[in-house]
Enzyme design. Structure first.
Site, PDB file in Angstrom:
ATOM      1  N   ASP A 208       0.847  -1.200   0.000  1.00 35.87           N
ATOM      2  CA  ASP A 208       0.000   0.000   0.000  1.00 35.87           C
ATOM      3  C   ASP A 208       0.879   1.245   0.000  1.00 35.87           C
ATOM      4  O   ASP A 208       2.099   1.154   0.146  1.00 35.87           O
ATOM      5  CB  ASP A 208      -0.884   0.017   1.254  1.00 35.87           C
ATOM      6  CG  ASP A 208      -0.051  -0.086   2.528  1.00 35.87           C
ATOM      7  OD1 ASP A 208       0.221  -1.233   2.943  1.00 35.87           O
ATOM      8  OD2 ASP A 208       0.404   0.938   3.057  1.00 35.87           O
ATOM      9  N   ASP A 210       0.696   3.660   2.309  1.00 38.53           N
ATOM     10  CA  ASP A 210       0.474   4.248   3.622  1.00 38.53           C
ATOM     11  C   ASP A 210      -0.622   5.310   3.486  1.00 38.53           C
ATOM     12  O   ASP A 210      -1.600   5.065   2.776  1.00 38.53           O
ATOM     13  CB  ASP A 210       1.794   4.780   4.215  1.00 38.53           C
ATOM     14  CG  ASP A 210       1.721   4.851   5.733  1.00 38.53           C
ATOM     15  OD1 ASP A 210       1.186   3.909   6.348  1.00 38.53           O
ATOM     16  OD2 ASP A 210       2.164   5.848   6.306  1.00 38.53           O
TER      17      ASP A 210
END
Ligand SMILES: CSC[C@H]1O[C@H](OP(=O)(O)O)[C@H](O)[C@@H]1O
Ligand SMILES: Nc1ncnc2[nH]cnc12
Length: 290
Positions: A208, A210
């Site tokens: 991802d 973040d």
């Protein structure tokens, strides 16, 4: 001495495939039980030991992973080279979900973990200026490349306490510090591996962006899990490629990881706590005995 490869499986990696003579072995340590039993076997003639960091079924939180017990247990099994596989968030546009990053530096922002095997009665100071083994990291990079995945060589991993993910302000701050990826577990693991004189490398699997990325919003655990699921096969192929790259014949580490404690112990022999010295016999017996 024999080269034995350890693999610390992170989130989503709870077993490895293809080991010959595989068996799960229970190991006890003076620091309590490790996260789970250890899976031992061999691949391409090289002995391997696998430990799921959070335990099978993902039982331990990043703060309660028994880091000292895990490293002690791996050392008891004779592990000389430890490769960690971890899920991380990315602070770099070009380190996209699905990519792998061979981490070479850490910023340790964890605050609720015991970070050393040493304490009152036996004090030691090792260097973690170069917290990963350059040789093992290079081989882990080759192994990752052989799976066909996009791999980035080098990256700074910010270790946060968790278990909650970062706020947007924290995410932007870590990015401004020059960090590349974020996770919750490689510290104190890397520090303890150094104290135990085990070569350590960290492969981070980006799941991802973040919380900093304007187009991606907040971290979403469902996205993390689906990226992890897609990446597990790559992680397992990477692990399977390691033995052919690391020869089974042991040679001293050219970067000195296996001699990290050589001059590190400060406490005079007659001032050492004998009970603590006994607890340290697996990880530091080489320098404390005799
Ligand atoms: C599953 S998201 C957060 C969780 O994943 C990472 O674990 P690991 O480093 O063991 O792969 C991260 O550090 C958190 O513990
Ligand atoms: N964004 C993130 N922060 C901390 N740990 C993670 N593990 C996977 N993604 C993460």
């Amino acid at each position: 001495m024999e080269r034995i490869i350890g693999v610390m499986g992170g989130s989503g990696v709870y077993e490895i495939d293809g080991l010959q003579d595989a068996s799960w072995q229970e190991v006890n340590t003076p620091w309590g039980p490790p996260s789970d039993s250890l899976l031992t076997g061999s691949l391409d003639g090289v002995r391997m030991v696998f430990l799921p960091r959070h335990g099978r079924g993902h039982v331990h939180t990043p703060s309660t992973v028994p880091y000292r017990a895990n490293i002690d247990a791996l050392k008891q099994m004779g592990v000389t080279d430890l490769v960690s596989v971890s899920a991380v968030g990315s602070f770099r546009e070009e380190m996209a979900p699905g990519d792998f990053v061979v981490v070479d530096q850490f910023i340790d922002r964890t605050f609720a973990r015991v970070k050393s095997f040493f304490e009152t009665g036996c004090v030691a100071h090792v260097s973690v200026a170069h917290p990963v083994c350059e040789r093992l990291s290079g081989l882990a990079y080759e192994a990752a490349r052989s799976t066909g995945v996009t791999v980035h060589k080098g990256g700074t991993y910010l270790a946060m306490e968790g278990p909650q993910f970062s706020s947007v302000a924290e995410s932007k701050l870590y990015r401004s510090w020059g960090c590349d990826v974020i996770g919750m577990t490689n510290m104190p693991e890397a520090k303890l591996a150094r104290e135990a004189e085990i070569c350590y490398a960290s492969i981070a699997m980006v799941t991802d962006y973040d919380s900093w990325h304007p187009d991606h919003g907040a971290v979403d655990i469902t996205q993390i899990l689906s990226t992890l699921k897609a990446n597990t096969a790559h992680a397992k192929s990477l692990v399977a490629a390691l033995p052919a790259l690391l020869s089974a014949a042991y040679a001293p580490c050219e970067h000195g990881c296996d001699r990290a404690l050589e001059y590190a112990v400060m406490t005079a022999p007659d001032k050492r706590d004998t009970a603590l010295v006994e607890k340290l016999s697996t990880v530091a017996g080489r320098v404390l005995k005799g």
